[in-house]
Design an enzyme around this catalytic site. Structure first.
Site, mmCIF file in Angstrom:
data_model
loop_
_atom_site.group_PDB
_atom_site.id
_atom_site.type_symbol
_atom_site.label_atom_id
_atom_site.label_comp_id
_atom_site.label_asym_id
_atom_site.label_seq_id
_atom_site.Cartn_x
_atom_site.Cartn_y
_atom_site.Cartn_z
ATOM 1 N N LYS A 50 -2.569 -8.343 -7.657
ATOM 2 C CA LYS A 50 -3.367 -8.472 -6.466
ATOM 3 C C LYS A 50 -2.440 -7.181 -5.784
ATOM 4 C CE LYS A 50 -3.151 -9.139 -2.185
ATOM 5 N NZ LYS A 50 -3.409 -8.377 -1.050
ATOM 6 N N GLU A 57 -5.336 -4.133 -0.226
ATOM 7 C CA GLU A 57 -6.812 -3.873 -0.005
ATOM 8 C C GLU A 57 -6.926 -2.641 0.566
ATOM 9 O OE1 GLU A 57 -6.015 -7.869 -0.855
ATOM 10 O OE2 GLU A 57 -5.307 -6.696 0.939
ATOM 11 N N GLU A 99 13.119 -3.333 10.725
ATOM 12 C CA GLU A 99 12.665 -2.109 9.771
ATOM 13 C C GLU A 99 11.326 -1.351 10.354
ATOM 14 O OE1 GLU A 99 11.621 -1.075 5.290
ATOM 15 O OE2 GLU A 99 11.041 -3.147 5.952
ATOM 16 N N TRP A 109 0.587 -1.418 0.093
ATOM 17 C CA TRP A 109 0.071 0.056 -0.069
ATOM 18 C C TRP A 109 0.804 1.237 0.200
ATOM 19 C CZ3 TRP A 109 2.311 2.007 4.464
ATOM 20 C CH2 TRP A 109 2.677 0.839 5.326
ATOM 21 N N CYS A 165 10.460 1.310 1.396
ATOM 22 C CA CYS A 165 11.467 0.165 1.643
ATOM 23 C C CYS A 165 12.876 0.704 1.752
ATOM 24 C CB CYS A 165 11.269 -0.888 0.746
ATOM 25 S SG CYS A 165 11.392 -0.302 -1.010
ATOM 26 N N GLU A 177 10.996 -8.198 -4.030
ATOM 27 C CA GLU A 177 11.682 -6.825 -3.646
ATOM 28 C C GLU A 177 11.075 -6.539 -2.221
ATOM 29 O OE1 GLU A 177 11.747 -3.538 -2.099
ATOM 30 O OE2 GLU A 177 10.265 -2.708 -3.850
ATOM 31 N N LEU A 178 12.039 -6.886 -1.076
ATOM 32 C CA LEU A 178 11.715 -6.989 0.136
ATOM 33 C C LEU A 178 12.021 -5.991 1.166
ATOM 34 C CD1 LEU A 178 12.135 -10.842 0.391
ATOM 35 C CD2 LEU A 178 10.082 -9.674 -0.523
ATOM 36 N N SER A 238 7.154 -7.359 2.819
ATOM 37 C CA SER A 238 8.221 -7.282 3.958
ATOM 38 C C SER A 238 9.019 -8.588 3.744
ATOM 39 C CB SER A 238 7.375 -7.684 5.166
ATOM 40 O OG SER A 238 6.581 -8.837 5.196
#
Length: 486
Positions: A178, A181, A388, A154, A291, A253-254, A232
């Site tokens: 996806k 939400e 983080e 988000w 991030c 991509e974390l 995450s």
């Protein structure tokens, strides 16, 4: 539903669905806590239809010539620019960031799509000279991997889907997207740009639902050939394991925990002014929900007091408010869960002896606002130094030698973004080579550019998004050799 917020709908098998078998959930404005709309949620029926639609869409889209795909994607980017004002307003309503940041995100997303459209024309193969008599040719090509299940969070609800859609579609893949939400409206308007530009309806499916159910269902479907996730570290590991069980291609991509090393030649005078302005802006952009956001600031010990005092004062003076207010410099966090997590980070750091220089509390007003927070001298064992925070928290730490600063910067298992400031060219190269990260910015924080690969090392991910490197993750290598028939 507000007049400026669209009615949320799934896009499945070429149809916009305002009702679905998974029920519905509210979309909340994080600036005031009010309900913007009710979001329909996909259940197994819609998810199965989306996967089957993606299979059909792939067979259709892969046969479109690369140049024709390029023309369509460029048209989608232009539509995105033309609709940037409307989309940015929706983005701010549902995510909270200032409207100027939202519009910049939308326009940058159009640039990303443009670049990936260009890269789609450059998926070159090669010809290898045969070594055996009777063999006419060896050709090595890159071909689209197949339907993609793409999962995005988000914090950048237009930018992150644009990276995946731009690369996947340019390579010839179809996508089941996806998004989060919490931020469906801007993603829905993004998908409309692609469809209105001429991407076949079956080539893009858009779903929301229970995240664990949706990811497990799609990853297990035989139609899905690749999984791409931004999220995450914990979520990336889980989805990566699921993809591995089905031997499916995976890009992740974390999370990160970006260090900033301020060298002594930039820790006073005009250099310090420059570093502070850049750092405070970068740290509190999108309320720290980035991030690659800078978190750990390493400063020469003799300059720690001055740097900390000025950094904290600048953070304290930031104007908080609704992203629709032109005076706002930092908006709310995206949902109530972030407020609770920030409080836990603060309590742990204070409990372990860190010095709280400013902030540390929820703001007493409607919405999900948390004060810009600055710590100094946080113990290495504190949660904020190990995990983080993904919010408006900065930590300022002293160092005695540059080698020690680099060692501290590299101490964590995360290595997405990292930054440093110096006037010395030799030191700049030393930092660039010594810091462990997928992206290192020297004297600036702008490591994410449309033409550049975006990705991390260590536990911060696998593979890259964007650029020439990013599109290759949506392809497979295929070798064709041709011999004489007799």
């Amino acid at each position: 539903m507000t007049s400026s917020y669209p009615f949320p709908a799934l896009h499945v098998a070429g149809q916009w669905l305002t009702q679905a078998s998974g029920g519905e959930r509210p979309v909340i404005n994080p600036a005031d806590g009010r309900v913007l709309a009710m979001l329909p949620l996909a259940g197994p029926t819609e998810l199965a239809a989306a996967a089957e639609s993606a299979r059909r869409g792939f067979e259709q889209w892969r046969r479109v010539r690369p140049h024709d795909r390029y023309v369509i994607l460029r048209r989608a980017a232009e539509l995105l620019r033309h609709r940037a004002g409307e989309i940015a307003t929706v983005l701010t309503l549902e995510q909270g960031k200032p409207l100027t940041e939202a519009k910049r995100e939308v326009l940058l997303s159009a640039d990303i799509i443009d670049v990936q459209a260009e890269e789609g024309k450059r998926l070159y193969g090669r010809t290898v000279a045969p070594r055996v008599e009777g063999i006419l040719s060896h050709t090595v090509n890159r071909v689209p991997v197949g339907p993609v299940a793409a999962f995005t969070p988000w914090n950048f609800p237009v930018n992150l889907p644009s990276r995946k859609l731009g690369s996947a579609l340019a390579a010839g893949c179809s996508v089941v997207l996806k998004p989060a939400e919490e931020t469906p409206g801007s993603a829905m308007l993004l998908v409309r740009c692609f469809l209105d530009a001429g991407v076949p309806a079956d080539a893009i499916n858009l779903v929301w639902g229970d995240p664990a159910q949706v990811s497990s269902f799609l990853i297990e479907r035989p139609e899905i050939a690749k999984v791409s996730v931004t999220g995450s570290v914990a979520v990336g590991k889980l989805l990566g394991e699921q993809a591995a069980r089905h031997v499916k291609r995976f890009t992740g991509e974390l999370g990160g925990h970006a260090p900033v090393i301020v060298c002594d030649d930039m820790a006073e005078g005009a250099g310090l002014d420059f570093v502070l302005k850049q750092s405070v802006t970068a740290k509190y952009r999108n309320a720290g929900q980035v991030c690659a956001s800078p978190i750990r600031f390493y400063v020469p010990r003799v300059q720690l007091a001055t740097f900390s005092e000025r950094f904290a004062a600048a953070a304290q003076n930031l104007q908080l408010g609704s992203g629709l207010d032109a005076a706002t410099q930092m908006g709310p966090l995206s949902h109530a869960r972030r407020i609770e997590d920030m409080a836990r980070f603060v309590d742990d750091a204070v409990g372990q002896g860190a010095r709280l220089l400013t902030g540390g509390h929820r703001v007493a007003r409607p919405g999900f606002f948390f004060e810009p927070t600055v710590f100094a001298d946080a113990p290495a064992s504190s949660r904020v130094m190990q995990q983080e925070p993904f919010g408006p928290i900065a930590v300022i730490q002293p160092y005695d030698t540059l080698d020690a600063a680099i060692e501290q910067a590299n101490a964590l298992p995360y290595a997405l973004g990292a930054y440093a400031f110096t006037r010395d060219l030799h030191t700049a190269h030393r930092l660039g080579e010594g810091i462990e990260a997928g992206m290192v910015g020297i004297n600036h924080f702008g490591v994410s550019q449309p033409e550049l690969p975006f990705g991390g090392h260590k536990e911060s991910g696998l593979g890259q998004e964007q650029g020439a490197e990013g599109i290759t993750h949506y392809t497979e290598v295929k070798t064709i050799t041709v011999g004489q028939p007799f």
